[in-house]
Design a protein around this motif. Structure first.
Motif, PDB file in Angstrom:
ATOM      1  N   SER A  98      30.027  47.195  49.920  1.00  0.00           N
ATOM      2  CA  SER A  98      31.324  47.830  49.694  1.00  0.00           C
ATOM      3  C   SER A  98      32.323  47.574  50.810  1.00  0.00           C
ATOM      4  CB  SER A  98      31.133  49.345  49.534  1.00  0.00           C
ATOM      5  OG  SER A  98      30.240  49.638  48.481  1.00  0.00           O
ATOM      6  N   SER A  99      31.897  46.960  51.888  1.00  0.00           N
ATOM      7  CA  SER A  99      32.806  46.705  53.004  1.00  0.00           C
ATOM      8  C   SER A  99      33.851  45.659  52.625  1.00  0.00           C
ATOM      9  CB  SER A  99      32.011  46.232  54.227  1.00  0.00           C
ATOM     10  OG  SER A  99      31.095  47.218  54.657  1.00  0.00           O
ATOM     11  N   ASP A 100      35.019  45.810  53.194  1.00  0.00           N
ATOM     12  CA  ASP A 100      36.119  44.886  52.937  1.00  0.00           C
ATOM     13  C   ASP A 100      35.734  43.476  53.387  1.00  0.00           C
ATOM     14  OD1 ASP A 100      38.492  43.608  52.546  1.00  0.00           O
ATOM     15  OD2 ASP A 100      39.712  45.085  53.619  1.00  0.00           O
ATOM     16  N   ILE A 101      35.926  42.512  52.503  1.00  0.00           N
ATOM     17  CA  ILE A 101      35.556  41.128  52.817  1.00  0.00           C
ATOM     18  C   ILE A 101      36.328  40.604  54.024  1.00  0.00           C
ATOM     19  CG2 ILE A 101      35.594  38.744  51.948  1.00  0.00           C
ATOM     20  CD1 ILE A 101      35.004  39.797  49.204  1.00  0.00           C
ATOM     21  N   PHE A 340      32.193  59.561  47.721  1.00  0.00           N
ATOM     22  CA  PHE A 340      32.965  58.885  48.769  1.00  0.00           C
ATOM     23  C   PHE A 340      33.339  57.463  48.356  1.00  0.00           C
ATOM     24  CE2 PHE A 340      31.300  62.176  51.710  1.00  0.00           C
ATOM     25  CZ  PHE A 340      32.512  62.564  52.255  1.00  0.00           C
ATOM     26  N   LEU A 341      32.458  56.787  47.636  1.00  0.00           N
ATOM     27  CA  LEU A 341      32.802  55.457  47.132  1.00  0.00           C
ATOM     28  C   LEU A 341      34.018  55.515  46.213  1.00  0.00           C
ATOM     29  CD1 LEU A 341      29.442  53.650  46.234  1.00  0.00           C
ATOM     30  CD2 LEU A 341      31.193  52.853  47.816  1.00  0.00           C
ATOM     31  N   PRO A 369      40.743  54.054  34.638  1.00  0.00           N
ATOM     32  CA  PRO A 369      39.928  54.798  33.667  1.00  0.00           C
ATOM     33  C   PRO A 369      38.434  54.825  33.977  1.00  0.00           C
ATOM     34  CG  PRO A 369      40.712  52.724  32.721  1.00  0.00           C
ATOM     35  CD  PRO A 369      41.438  52.907  34.005  1.00  0.00           C
ATOM     36  N   LEU A 370      37.860  53.683  34.350  1.00  0.00           N
ATOM     37  CA  LEU A 370      36.428  53.661  34.633  1.00  0.00           C
ATOM     38  C   LEU A 370      36.118  54.438  35.910  1.00  0.00           C
ATOM     39  CD1 LEU A 370      33.586  52.757  33.999  1.00  0.00           C
ATOM     40  CD2 LEU A 370      34.047  50.604  35.190  1.00  0.00           C
ATOM     41  N   ILE A 371      36.929  54.258  36.947  1.00  0.00           N
ATOM     42  CA  ILE A 371      36.731  54.995  38.196  1.00  0.00           C
ATOM     43  C   ILE A 371      36.881  56.496  37.940  1.00  0.00           C
ATOM     44  CG2 ILE A 371      37.630  55.381  40.516  1.00  0.00           C
ATOM     45  CD1 ILE A 371      36.143  52.716  40.101  1.00  0.00           C
ATOM     46  N   VAL A 445      41.085  46.726  39.517  1.00  0.00           N
ATOM     47  CA  VAL A 445      39.805  47.109  40.100  1.00  0.00           C
ATOM     48  C   VAL A 445      38.774  46.060  39.695  1.00  0.00           C
ATOM     49  CG1 VAL A 445      38.006  48.868  40.212  1.00  0.00           C
ATOM     50  CG2 VAL A 445      40.405  49.548  39.979  1.00  0.00           C
ATOM     51  N   TYR A 446      38.188  45.399  40.676  1.00  0.00           N
ATOM     52  CA  TYR A 446      37.212  44.358  40.395  1.00  0.00           C
ATOM     53  C   TYR A 446      35.811  44.948  40.291  1.00  0.00           C
ATOM     54  CZ  TYR A 446      41.021  41.201  41.627  1.00  0.00           C
ATOM     55  OH  TYR A 446      42.219  40.543  41.654  1.00  0.00           O
ATOM     56  N   TRP A 447      34.903  44.171  39.742  1.00  0.00           N
ATOM     57  CA  TRP A 447      33.536  44.645  39.580  1.00  0.00           C
ATOM     58  C   TRP A 447      32.843  44.879  40.907  1.00  0.00           C
ATOM     59  CZ3 TRP A 447      31.713  46.888  35.542  1.00  0.00           C
ATOM     60  CH2 TRP A 447      32.238  46.596  34.276  1.00  0.00           C
ATOM     61  N   SER A 448      33.325  44.207  41.945  1.00  0.00           N
ATOM     62  CA  SER A 448      32.755  44.459  43.273  1.00  0.00           C
ATOM     63  C   SER A 448      33.018  45.886  43.723  1.00  0.00           C
ATOM     64  CB  SER A 448      33.349  43.477  44.289  1.00  0.00           C
ATOM     65  OG  SER A 448      34.760  43.588  44.337  1.00  0.00           O
ATOM     66  N   ASP A 449      34.109  46.499  43.221  1.00  0.00           N
ATOM     67  CA  ASP A 449      34.379  47.904  43.518  1.00  0.00           C
ATOM     68  C   ASP A 449      33.583  48.826  42.608  1.00  0.00           C
ATOM     69  OD1 ASP A 449      36.388  47.419  45.521  1.00  0.00           O
ATOM     70  OD2 ASP A 449      37.765  46.868  43.905  1.00  0.00           O
ATOM     71  N   ARG A 450      33.276  48.374  41.413  1.00  0.00           N
ATOM     72  CA  ARG A 450      32.620  49.228  40.422  1.00  0.00           C
ATOM     73  C   ARG A 450      31.106  49.220  40.536  1.00  0.00           C
ATOM     74  NH1 ARG A 450      36.035  46.425  35.547  1.00  0.00           N
ATOM     75  NH2 ARG A 450      38.050  47.448  35.881  1.00  0.00           N
ATOM     76  N   ASN A 451      30.527  48.064  40.862  1.00  0.00           N
ATOM     77  CA  ASN A 451      29.067  47.917  40.780  1.00  0.00           C
ATOM     78  C   ASN A 451      28.291  48.951  41.589  1.00  0.00           C
ATOM     79  OD1 ASN A 451      29.230  45.746  39.012  1.00  0.00           O
ATOM     80  ND2 ASN A 451      29.228  44.213  40.638  1.00  0.00           N
ATOM     81  N   PRO A 452      28.626  49.185  42.878  1.00  0.00           N
ATOM     82  CA  PRO A 452      27.854  50.186  43.630  1.00  0.00           C
ATOM     83  C   PRO A 452      27.932  51.567  43.007  1.00  0.00           C
ATOM     84  CG  PRO A 452      29.191  48.850  45.111  1.00  0.00           C
ATOM     85  CD  PRO A 452      29.639  48.545  43.731  1.00  0.00           C
ATOM     86  N   ALA A 453      29.118  51.948  42.536  1.00  0.00           N
ATOM     87  CA  ALA A 453      29.280  53.263  41.916  1.00  0.00           C
ATOM     88  C   ALA A 453      28.476  53.373  40.625  1.00  0.00           C
ATOM     89  CB  ALA A 453      30.764  53.530  41.652  1.00  0.00           C
ATOM     90  N   ILE A 454      28.444  52.310  39.849  1.00  0.00           N
ATOM     91  CA  ILE A 454      27.684  52.329  38.591  1.00  0.00           C
ATOM     92  C   ILE A 454      26.194  52.469  38.873  1.00  0.00           C
ATOM     93  CG2 ILE A 454      27.007  50.913  36.616  1.00  0.00           C
ATOM     94  CD1 ILE A 454      29.854  49.799  36.592  1.00  0.00           C
TER      95      ILE A 454
END
Length: 500
Positions: A98-101, A340-341, A369-371, A445-454
């Motif tokens: 989740s860290s900024d690239i 927090f994510l 919406p997904l977040i 919102v990219y999947w890199s932001d969503r995947n950890p939360a999912i």
């Protein structure tokens, strides 16, 4: 097998530290994630070979170190530490991912993250009091730097406050450990075989008080909590995930492993006061959370309240309540990490965490919406909605603690109602209604932001539906560890002794 969990991230930190600084931050991130993922997979391997019905420390490793100090390199894992060990591996991977690239000073950043993992892992594995203290203090330095360098505007103040509080915590814990060993006449700091029950009750109470305050700062319990909201608000999202998800559990793990386990007589004597202390922490944390408009600060105060449930279960000190305490540690780790994510994604996309600014984020066309949907799931889990891991862990805590402390348990149950109130405020104001004009044209919102939360959301639901997949690892160990099982009887016994 256990030393591998320490060596892998340590090796990763060394390799990253020796690489040229001209390498891209994305490459550093990928390399750190590889080492963290291998270590996490190794914890799964250990869990696979873990013997559930064996109450002793498994995969034990022993190496004499400093004989003059009575310090040995002694590692082991049991049903109390294994779930937290796996949780630490998972959340470290999520924090790195989740860290900024494009994070500045990426080389130093990922070295610190891996060293933080080393400190936490070593603390959960240590079977020597002094070795535990060394690992406990090791995680202090990386976390301080991670807040002080990559934090918000007031990062210096928050990091310094964290450093001071944690330093005091370490001093109290070390003093109590030294007292346990010297006064009991032990020849080393080895946890196994240490017998402090023969000490006078007054001496045990003094030693336990040092451990309670020391680990209470780490949990944190009111009134030693003031460092936590500042640290969370100023820390970056990945650091908040680790801080709430696993680092606070060092405090609850410590009071169970070293307080309740080594000083059961004093623990049972103080149990009613500890249960009352838990009530204060739960209600104070929930009340402060209601008053917040910063989403991240609200979640930070909610952590204070939810960690109080663990203290209530520990005070009851029955096999079922301690098992529930372990469940709550894992449950809170998953739920707080998810919260927090998601708050981090909202801040990254909307540019604000203020509930007076962000509104209508569930808008399906221009919002998040997904977040927003995942946030609603997370707040429902934290509020104890059935079907999620937050419900079953809190239900078992209340069920097992009510028999021992009915009044304190009922008051803590009020905290669950307050949790629903402040998270309803968060969900209603931030995600429902018309989209705020101040946060229009939100970035994608990219999947890199969503995947950890999912991933975290799936685990929260799975363990909520099938909690036995979580409890089976700890049940045998907890049953063997809790002795005596009736704290009320123990308190009555000491009262009779004092009167005589």
């Amino acid at each position: 097998m256990l030393s591998t969990l320490i060596v892998l991230p340590l090796l990763g930190a060394a390799i990253i530290g020796l690489l040229p600084g001209k390498i891209s931050s994305k490459a550093f991130r990928s390399l750190a994630l590889i080492f963290a993922s291998i270590a996490f997979i190794w914890t799964i391997v250990i869990a696979y070979f873990f013997q559930i019905n064996n109450v002793t420390q498994q995969f034990s490793e022993f190496l004499p170190w400093i004989d003059a100090l009575g310090l040995n390199y002694h590692l082991g894992v049991d049903g109390l530490s294994l779930p937290l060990l796996v949780l630490n591996g998972l959340l470290t991977c999520i924090a790195i991912y989740s860290s900024d690239i494009s994070i500045p000073r990426a080389k130093f950043y990922y070295v610190l993250l891996l060293l933080l993992n080393v400190g936490v892992t070593g603390a959960f594995l240590a079977q020597d009091l002094l070795l535990f203290f060394l690992f406990y203090e090791l995680e202090l330095i990386p976390l301080y730097l991670l807040i002080a360098i990559w934090g918000g505007k007031r990062r210096g103040y928050a990091a310094t406050k964290f450093l001071i509080y944690t330093a005091v915590s370490g001093i109290l814990i070390l003093a109590s450990f030294l007292g346990l060993v010297w006064l009991s006449g032990a020849s080393s700091f080895a946890l196994q075989g240490l017998n402090a029950t023969a000490l006078p009750l007054t001496t045990q109470l003094v030693l336990l008080a040092g451990l309670l305050v020391g680990f209470g700062i780490k949990i944190p319990i009111v009134p030693f909590h003031t460092w936590l909201p500042d640290a969370h608000v100023e820390a970056s999202t990945p650091i908040s995930v680790l801080l709430a998800g696993i680092l606070l559990k060092l405090g609850t793990y410590g009071i169970l492993r070293f307080g309740m386990n080594l000083l059961p007589d004093a623990w049972n004597y103080l149990a009613p006061w500890l249960a009352t202390w838990a009530v204060v922490s739960v209600l104070f944390g929930a009340s402060c959370a209601i008053a917040q408009t910063d989403m991240k600060k609200m979640v930070a105060y909610s952590s204070i309240g939810h960690m109080g449930y663990i203290l209530l279960a520990a005070a009851a000190s029955t096999p079922l309540s301690i098992l529930a305490a372990v469940m709550q540690m894992v449950s809170h780790g998953l739920i707080s990490a998810l919260l927090f994510l998601l708050v981090g994604v909202v801040y990254k996309k909307a540019g604000s965490r203020d509930l007076d600014v962000v509104r209508g984020l569930l808008n399906p066309e221009r919002g998040l919406p997904l977040i927003g949907s995942l946030m609603i799931l997370a707040v429902m889990a934290s509020a104890g909605i059935p079907g999620m891991v937050g419900f079953i862990s809190e239900f078992i805590i209340f069920r097992s603690s009510f028999v021992v402390f009915p009044v304190q348990t009922l008051l803590c149950m009020l905290g669950t109602g307050l949790t629903a109130v402040y998270f309803l405020i968060l969900a209603n104001r931030a995600f429902f209604g018309r989209l705020s004009e101040q946060v229009v044209n939100l970035p994608r919102v990219y999947w890199s932001d969503r995947n950890p939360a999912i991933i975290l959301a799936i685990l929260i639901v799975i363990f909520g539906i099938q909690p036995s997949w979580l409890t089976r690892w700890s049940e045998t160990t907890i049953t063997a560890m809790v002795n005596p099982p009736n704290p009320i009887a123990a308190v009555s016994l000491y009262q009779e002794k004092s009167q005589n």
